[in-house]
Design a protein around this motif. Structure first.
Motif, PDB file in Angstrom:
ATOM      1  N   ILE A 157       0.823  -1.207   0.000  1.00  0.00           N
ATOM      2  CA  ILE A 157       0.000   0.000   0.000  1.00  0.00           C
ATOM      3  C   ILE A 157       0.859   1.261   0.000  1.00  0.00           C
ATOM      4  N   LEU A 158       1.872   1.295   0.899  1.00  0.00           N
ATOM      5  CA  LEU A 158       2.612   2.535   1.121  1.00  0.00           C
ATOM      6  C   LEU A 158       3.778   2.749   0.157  1.00  0.00           C
ATOM      7  N   LEU A 159       4.411   1.677  -0.300  1.00  0.00           N
ATOM      8  CA  LEU A 159       5.595   1.846  -1.144  1.00  0.00           C
ATOM      9  C   LEU A 159       5.300   2.592  -2.447  1.00  0.00           C
ATOM     10  N   PRO A 160       4.229   2.231  -3.195  1.00  0.00           N
ATOM     11  CA  PRO A 160       3.944   2.999  -4.424  1.00  0.00           C
ATOM     12  C   PRO A 160       3.698   4.479  -4.156  1.00  0.00           C
ATOM     13  N   ILE A 161       3.076   4.780  -3.015  1.00  0.00           N
ATOM     14  CA  ILE A 161       2.822   6.177  -2.659  1.00  0.00           C
ATOM     15  C   ILE A 161       4.148   6.887  -2.379  1.00  0.00           C
ATOM     16  N   ALA A 162       5.029   6.210  -1.598  1.00  0.00           N
ATOM     17  CA  ALA A 162       6.311   6.814  -1.227  1.00  0.00           C
ATOM     18  C   ALA A 162       7.168   7.105  -2.455  1.00  0.00           C
ATOM     19  N   THR A 163       7.238   6.155  -3.384  1.00  0.00           N
ATOM     20  CA  THR A 163       8.134   6.300  -4.531  1.00  0.00           C
ATOM     21  C   THR A 163       7.534   7.141  -5.651  1.00  0.00           C
ATOM     22  N   ASP A 164       6.265   6.905  -5.959  1.00  0.00           N
ATOM     23  CA  ASP A 164       5.647   7.566  -7.120  1.00  0.00           C
ATOM     24  C   ASP A 164       5.140   8.973  -6.802  1.00  0.00           C
ATOM     25  N   VAL A 165       4.601   9.150  -5.598  1.00  0.00           N
ATOM     26  CA  VAL A 165       3.998  10.442  -5.245  1.00  0.00           C
ATOM     27  C   VAL A 165       5.021  11.382  -4.614  1.00  0.00           C
ATOM     28  N   TYR A 166       5.839  10.836  -3.691  1.00  0.00           N
ATOM     29  CA  TYR A 166       6.742  11.702  -2.929  1.00  0.00           C
ATOM     30  C   TYR A 166       8.208  11.563  -3.339  1.00  0.00           C
ATOM     31  N   GLY A 167       8.513  10.670  -4.255  1.00  0.00           N
ATOM     32  CA  GLY A 167       9.884  10.538  -4.758  1.00  0.00           C
ATOM     33  C   GLY A 167      10.881  10.028  -3.749  1.00  0.00           C
ATOM     34  N   ILE A 168      10.440   9.234  -2.789  1.00  0.00           N
ATOM     35  CA  ILE A 168      11.332   8.689  -1.758  1.00  0.00           C
ATOM     36  C   ILE A 168      12.010   7.434  -2.295  1.00  0.00           C
ATOM     37  N   HIS A 169      13.308   7.312  -2.061  1.00  0.00           N
ATOM     38  CA  HIS A 169      14.060   6.151  -2.539  1.00  0.00           C
ATOM     39  C   HIS A 169      13.516   4.879  -1.870  1.00  0.00           C
ATOM     40  N   PRO A 170      13.283   3.807  -2.628  1.00  0.00           N
ATOM     41  CA  PRO A 170      12.698   2.595  -2.036  1.00  0.00           C
ATOM     42  C   PRO A 170      13.572   1.957  -0.956  1.00  0.00           C
ATOM     43  N   LEU A 171      14.905   2.077  -1.076  1.00  0.00           N
ATOM     44  CA  LEU A 171      15.773   1.511  -0.045  1.00  0.00           C
ATOM     45  C   LEU A 171      15.706   2.322   1.245  1.00  0.00           C
ATOM     46  N   HIS A 172      15.689   3.638   1.110  1.00  0.00           N
ATOM     47  CA  HIS A 172      15.522   4.503   2.287  1.00  0.00           C
ATOM     48  C   HIS A 172      14.194   4.218   2.970  1.00  0.00           C
ATOM     49  N   PHE A 173      13.142   4.105   2.179  1.00  0.00           N
ATOM     50  CA  PHE A 173      11.821   3.824   2.739  1.00  0.00           C
ATOM     51  C   PHE A 173      11.817   2.455   3.418  1.00  0.00           C
ATOM     52  N   GLY A 174      12.498   1.481   2.810  1.00  0.00           N
ATOM     53  CA  GLY A 174      12.530   0.142   3.385  1.00  0.00           C
ATOM     54  C   GLY A 174      13.221   0.093   4.730  1.00  0.00           C
ATOM     55  N   VAL A 175      14.323   0.803   4.870  1.00  0.00           N
ATOM     56  CA  VAL A 175      15.033   0.837   6.155  1.00  0.00           C
ATOM     57  C   VAL A 175      14.142   1.437   7.242  1.00  0.00           C
ATOM     58  N   VAL A 176      13.500   2.546   6.931  1.00  0.00           N
ATOM     59  CA  VAL A 176      12.651   3.227   7.918  1.00  0.00           C
ATOM     60  C   VAL A 176      11.462   2.357   8.305  1.00  0.00           C
ATOM     61  N   VAL A 177      10.775   1.800   7.315  1.00  0.00           N
ATOM     62  CA  VAL A 177       9.595   0.982   7.593  1.00  0.00           C
ATOM     63  C   VAL A 177       9.974  -0.254   8.397  1.00  0.00           C
ATOM     64  N   SER A 178      11.064  -0.904   8.023  1.00  0.00           N
ATOM     65  CA  SER A 178      11.478  -2.134   8.718  1.00  0.00           C
ATOM     66  C   SER A 178      11.816  -1.856  10.176  1.00  0.00           C
ATOM     67  N   ILE A 179      12.637  -0.838  10.426  1.00  0.00           N
ATOM     68  CA  ILE A 179      13.018  -0.518  11.805  1.00  0.00           C
ATOM     69  C   ILE A 179      11.802  -0.060  12.605  1.00  0.00           C
ATOM     70  N   ASN A 180      10.924   0.690  11.958  1.00  0.00           N
ATOM     71  CA  ASN A 180       9.716   1.173  12.622  1.00  0.00           C
ATOM     72  C   ASN A 180       8.873   0.011  13.121  1.00  0.00           C
ATOM     73  N   LEU A 181       8.656  -0.981  12.268  1.00  0.00           N
ATOM     74  CA  LEU A 181       7.846  -2.135  12.656  1.00  0.00           C
ATOM     75  C   LEU A 181       8.566  -3.001  13.683  1.00  0.00           C
ATOM     76  N   ILE A 182       9.886  -3.124  13.553  1.00  0.00           N
ATOM     77  CA  ILE A 182      10.652  -3.931  14.510  1.00  0.00           C
ATOM     78  C   ILE A 182      10.600  -3.305  15.901  1.00  0.00           C
ATOM     79  N   LEU A 183      10.612  -1.971  15.951  1.00  0.00           N
ATOM     80  CA  LEU A 183      10.522  -1.286  17.246  1.00  0.00           C
ATOM     81  C   LEU A 183       9.226  -1.642  17.952  1.00  0.00           C
ATOM     82  N   GLY A 184       8.193  -1.948  17.184  1.00  0.00           N
ATOM     83  CA  GLY A 184       6.926  -2.374  17.778  1.00  0.00           C
ATOM     84  C   GLY A 184       7.059  -3.654  18.583  1.00  0.00           C
TER      85      GLY A 184
END
Length: 419
Positions: free
Chosen positions: A339-366
């Motif tokens: 759901i979020l990756l296409p929005i991050a890359t296509d709409v906001y131009g965020i690098h998929p690897l940068h987004f992946g690191v943030v999302v992964s650590i965010n969920l792991i912190l949970g």
């Protein structure tokens, strides 16, 4: 209808993989697109038809082999040789040993369970509060899914269709940053509390500890070196690491026996099947979401709330921290990435690897956040203390992890510098 079924099954406690499969079926029947049923089994299979996914059982096998080869005690002795004489030396030893074990196991819950059995009794005997020792070990285990090799990063790479090698490399600096912040927290707490001081070891003793641990450290170095040097794919690097682990366990530590292999392979097979079934279920669920135009609908709503990439990342941080408190890292990743990756890359131009690191650590912190926080419960259960007390005693580490996550979200350099 699909959302209601998903939440109901989640509340009941059905495994997340089955929930994703059932939710996909409910969507098909709810939208009367029965033609999709013909492709349903094929989609389950094709979701696993990816060479990179072979890295998952191989990384799990490396962890199982090294666990059976007596790795933990040697790494603890290595950390003790160099930082044991500092104030709060055992706390530093705990973190550094966790970091070294993380580079081999790659699994937070397995690492927390194993290290809690080793470090918590030792820290309690030295005069540390038992809840603090359990919490510190749990936060050290947080490094497991971040420092390569990382099963979480492999799963994200497959979901996002990015190179597994690049995703693993992207986790190196964030893992070191998190370790550094935790060490800083221990130093600050040591100024406030009367942490015990260990015995200073001689340089010959330090070199002896280093010599004993070098073969253990060679495994992650060989794996990472194979990937970074372009000598092989992550899957091939993991296979080399598994062979090296067998040789070390059989001929160096002599803690591994041929009779141990059937049980090691069974555990590896079970754990691999659990992860890979989640990936297959995610493929079906993502396919259904895309067919139902859920990412497009979510993108429209998010754009109305977050007008800049920074605002989007902050929104993601808050949302995923909540998701991570009730759903484990890999299942959470499988649910949110489509759901979020296409929005991050296509709409906001965020690098998929940068987004992946943030999302992964965010969920792991949970894993360490109430109300569920399975990592907290594992550490508390093994250590026989209250999970809530473990959380409050080690709250400074939670704040440090949140600070690291915020920096990583707003500064892509830490995720992309080594690429």
């Amino acid at each position: 209808m699909t959302l209601v079924a998903f939440l109901l099954l989640l509340v009941i406690g059905l495994p997340i993989g089955l929930i994703l499969c059932v939710a996909a079926l409910v969507f098909i029947y709810d939208t009367n697109n029965l033609i999709l049923l013909q492709s349903y089994p094929l989609k389950l299979f094709t979701s696993l038809d990816n060479f990179s996914l072979l890295a998952i059982p191989l990384f799990i096998l490396v962890g199982e082999l090294m666990n059976g080869a007596g790795i933990t005690q040697r790494l603890v002795q290595l950390a003790a040789a160099f930082v044991g004489a500092l104030k709060g030396g055992l706390a530093y030893i705990n973190l550094l040993a966790n970091m070294m074990v993380a580079s081999i196991l790659g699994s937070a819950t397995a690492q927390i369970a194993m290290m809690s059995q080793v470090m918590v009794p030792e820290m309690q005997r030295a005069g540390y509060d038992r809840a603090f020792a359990a919490g510190l070990t749990a936060y050290g285990g947080l490094l497991g899914p971040i420092i390569p090799p990382s099963i979480v990063f492999v799963v994200y790479a497959v979901l996002a269709q990015v190179a597994v090698r690049d995703m693993l490399v992207a986790g190196i600096l964030p893992g070191l940053m998190l370790t550094g912040l935790f060490i800083l927290v221990v130093a600050l707490l040591g100024r406030k509390h009367a942490y015990p001081v260990g015995t200073r070891q001689t340089w010959p003793a330090r070199f002896a500890a280093l010599r004993n641990a070098l073969p253990m450290l060679a495994i992650p170095l060989v794996i990472i070196g194979t990937i970074l040097g372009g000598f092989g794919s992550p899957t091939e690097a993991a296979a080399v690491g598994a062979v090296l682990a067998v040789l070390i366990g059989l001929f160096y530590t002599r803690s591994l026996r041929l009779r141990d292999f059937p049980l090691i392979l069974i555990r590896t097979g079970i754990n691999s099947a659990l992860v890979l079934f989640l990936v297959a279920a995610a493929g079906v669920f993502s396919w259904v979401l895309i067919f139902g135009q859920v990412p497009q609908t979510a993108a429209a709503w998010i754009q109305s709330v977050a007008t800049t990439p920074m605002a989007f990342m902050l929104l993601v941080l808050v949302a995923l921290l909540v998701v991570g408190t009730v759903i484990d890292g890999i299942p959470g990743l499988i649910m949110v990435v489509p759901i979020l990756l296409p929005i991050a890359t296509d709409v906001y131009g965020i690098h998929p690897l940068h987004f992946g690191v943030v999302v992964s650590i965010n969920l792991i912190l949970g894993l360490l956040s109430p109300p569920v926080g399975i990592g907290l419960y594992v550490a508390a259960q093994v250590s026989n203390v209250s999970p809530l007390r473990v959380f409050w005693v080690t709250a400074p580490f939670f704040l440090a992890a949140c600070l690291a996550l915020l920096v990583l979200a707003l500064v892509p350099w830490f995720s992309l510098a080594l690429l």
